[in-house]
Design an enzyme around this catalytic site. Structure first.
Site, short mmCIF file in Angstrom:
data_model
loop_
_atom_site.label_atom_id
_atom_site.label_comp_id
_atom_site.label_asym_id
_atom_site.label_seq_id
_atom_site.Cartn_x
_atom_site.Cartn_y
_atom_site.Cartn_z
N LYS A 115 0.85 -1.18 0.00
CA LYS A 115 0.00 0.00 0.00
C LYS A 115 0.90 1.24 0.00
O LYS A 115 1.84 1.32 0.78
CB LYS A 115 -0.87 -0.03 1.26
N GLU A 130 -19.67 -6.80 9.47
CA GLU A 130 -20.61 -6.06 10.32
C GLU A 130 -21.70 -6.97 10.91
O GLU A 130 -22.13 -6.78 12.05
CB GLU A 130 -21.26 -4.93 9.52
N ARG A 153 -25.94 -3.36 6.33
CA ARG A 153 -25.65 -4.79 6.22
C ARG A 153 -26.06 -5.57 7.45
O ARG A 153 -26.27 -6.77 7.39
CB ARG A 153 -24.16 -5.00 5.97
#
Length: 657
Positions: free
Chosen positions: A289, A375, A403
């Site tokens: 990253k 979640e 969700r």
């Protein structure tokens, strides 16, 4: 002219030499740093997928082959090579979206930026290709290793792996620290053999030979069956020692890798092997990253996952450095509460710092749990913790609560579990666009029995309402607040017995009770502005902040009965929102005062600043005041209750639109 300026579509990449590709990759990184530093955006993830994206577009044929991003924030390089190089207005109103957008390009497919869903898209797309006679078209997914913590991804892999006809290539962009590279001579030697090994393993002749041997042995009676199982176990043991395949091959899916995701040649070789297999394949690429940009690589927290406006040379922020954010207020307060109460635990879904649980974790590392991008699991796990005597505080972005609605309803509320959900970035969030606006939470939460819902208007109320929330042990509580900086304190002129704050009373002449304005959370500044404008036109008003939107407080209903019209100003969708709930409670109590819900339309709202989006949908003081004046005068529905000496306007006076 640089190479990047000559790339108008993916087909232009095929003309480039290996040396030119290296130059192009460097130009892209320079372009991203220069442009994203001026607008803000997801910088680190895109710096890490340059070679992967170039390789995907060189090996596959977009848009005939479908390219799906999970999540869409790693699509900037894809935009550049598909003809979108005007990044001057990235994530600004009227400019490029920060995510894939079908309106921008035929190369974009999935606009939602919620993680872990790309593989289900790939499952559906590839099924459709086979059934429509286009089974030779590929579906390519670029998915981060973090997204594989979501259960939905594994549900999809389970289905994709079961059908060898479908040409699905899953490129795992692994930039996490859980896959630390092995070093040393033996590791280098094994790495040099892996390309040859993968070439053999992904060849159709190899697969057909294995199938024939397998069938003969399994049809050879007990001795053949025993021989097959023994040889298969031996093969698997040798293969896992020589080049570990891990979980993917156990699921029945071919695995290629790991490969250096910044080695263009290695990336393209791996993708070419996957393509030749003509079935479901995992390509495992190790990336960094923020690759190629020292400030990002040195940023230990998240390697510049998302940045505001920064100095491109140093990476230091240059905007809003001194402002206090809603998240930081929560971070400090929940850490202090955790110091006082050992039963408080924190739960996050792969966003420890963005949601503000990092300070809690620093003080009490054994009481904060990062469950990954999961979640649904987070909420049900919290119900179990509550049953075990703890009080969990789950911190999420409001858009991701969508969700976990079923779990909040059936696992938490049904069991009257003392669980607090803190929703960051609720309402209109701005530059991230439709998939990130946290505008559905108020409507969704209205349907959950027994739930307590708070919307603080300023920092003091956030601290206060958070403490009230965690004191409730027999029902779910939700505290929601906006993205960005906290505004000035908005003090109440009076707090009523049931906790409702009166923010203003503005009489006009002898009339005290024209309009009751119910302000939801951060809409208090707007509500007070409207009240002042109404007073300038001779219309009296009372402004209240319920603080706790659910359950609806009795004083809200009593005040509604004393006014000619009620205006509820909220930054959630109007349909089924706070205004709708208050109106239902009024009717149940026999109060027939007219009520107007002022909120967001049931639409997917394009990106722009928060102010621009609110203006676009009419949530401005000027527009609201204009409408309320017309309602008080009886020329616009809903019409205010007539004064005692007035007559109700005739029906034909009402506008028809």
């Amino acid at each position: 002219m640089g190479l990047l300026e000559t790339i108008h579509g993916p087909q232009d990449l095929s003309k480039l030499s290996e040396a030119q590709l290296t130059t192009l990759a460097q130009e892209i990184r320079t372009f991203l740093v220069s442009n994203v530093s001026r607008t803000g955006g997801h910088l680190g993830p895109n710096l890490g997928v340059v070679e992967l994206t170039l390789g995907i577009h060189r090996i596959f044929d977009s848009p005939r082959d479908s390219i799906v991003f999970d999540t869409g924030h790693q699509s900037y390089v894809h935009k550049l090579v598909t003809g979108r190089q005007d990044f001057g207005t990235l994530r600004q109103e009227g400019g490029l979206s920060g995510y894939p957008s079908r309106a921008e390009s035929v190369h974009d497919i999935v606009e939602s930026s919620h993680a872990s869903s790309s593989l289900s898209w790939a499952d559906g797309i590839s099924r459709a290709r086979v059934l429509s006679g286009e089974g030779d078209r590929y579906t390519v997914v670029l998915v981060g290793d973090g997204a594989l913590t979501g259960g939905m991804a594994w549900e999809a892999i389970n289905n994709i792996a079961a059908d060898k006809r479908r040409r699905v290539v899953i490129v795992v962009n692994d930039n996490g620290r859980s896959y630390a590279p092995t070093i040393g001579g033996v590791a280098d030697y094994l790495a040099s053999l892996r390309p040859t090994l993968d070439t053999v393993r992904t060849h159709r002749v190899y697969e057909r030979t294995l199938d024939r041997v397998k069938n003969r042995m399994q049809n050879g009676g007990p001795i053949g069956e025993f021989s097959y199982k023994s040889l298969n176990a031996l093969k698997k043991g040798v293969k896992d020692w020589w080049a570990p395949q891990g979980l993917f091959e156990d699921l029945g899916m071919k695995y290629v890798g790991p490969v250096d995701g910044h080695d263009q040649s290695a990336v393209e070789q791996a993708l070419q092997l996957a393509k030749k297999y003509e079935g479901p394949v995992i390509v495992h690429a190790i990336t960094e990253k923020g690759h190629g940009y020292a400030p990002a690589r040195a940023h230990e927290a998240d390697q510049f996952h998302a940045v505001g406006i920064i100095d491109p040379e140093t990476g230091e922020p240059v905007d809003g450095a001194g402002s206090q954010s809603w998240t930081s207020v929560f971070a400090n307060e929940i850490a202090d509460i955790a110091d006082e109460r050992p039963d408080i635990v924190g739960i996050t879904g792969a966003m420890l710092i963005p949601v503000g649980l990092h300070r809690f974790a620093a003080r009490h590392p054994d009481r904060v749990f990062d469950v990954g991008i999961a979640e649904q699991h987070a909420v049900t796990s919290a119900a179990g913790m509550a049953y075990g005597g703890l009080h969990p505080v789950i911190a999420l972005y409001a858009t991701f609560l969508n969700r976990a609605f079923d779990q909040l309803l059936m696992d938490v509320a049904l069991h009257k579990a003392g669980v607090t959900v803190v929703l960051d970035r609720s309402g209109v969030t701005g530059p991230d666009g439709a998939s990130h606006h946290g505008m559905w939470d108020l409507a969704l939460l209205q349907a959950i029995p027994g739930l307590h819902l708070a919307a603080p208007r300023d920092a003091s109320r956030l601290r206060e309402e958070l403490r009230e929330a965690v004191s409730i042990s027999d029902a779910p509580t939700v505290v929601r607040y906006s993205k960005g900086s906290v505004g000035a304190e908005v003090d109440a002129v009076e707090r009523l017995e049931d906790g409702v704050d009166v923010l203003a009373r503005r009489p006009s002449g002898s009339r005290m009770n024209d309009v009751l304005i119910v302000s939801v959370g951060v809409m208090s500044e707007l509500a007070l502005d409207v009240s002042g404008r109404l007073g300038a036109q001779g219309i009296s008003s009372t402004v209240i902040d319920p603080r706790w939107l659910l359950p609806v407080r009795r004083s809200v209903i009593d005040l509604a009965a004393e006014h000619r019209i009620v205006i509820v100003i909220e930054d959630g969708v109007r349909a089924g929102g706070v205004g709708s709930r208050i109106r239902q409670e009024m009717r149940s109590a026999g109060v027939d005062t007219a009520l107007n819900e002022v909120g967001l339309p049931v639409e997917f709202l394009d990106h722009g600043s928060r102010g621009q989006v609110l203006e676009r949908v009419g949530l401005t003081a000027q527009q609201i005041t204009h409408d309320v004046v017309a309602q008080v005068l009886g020329t616009k529905v809903p019409v205010a209750r007539p004064l005692a000496d007035d007559h109700a306007p005739a029906t034909d006076q009402f506008p028809r639109s």
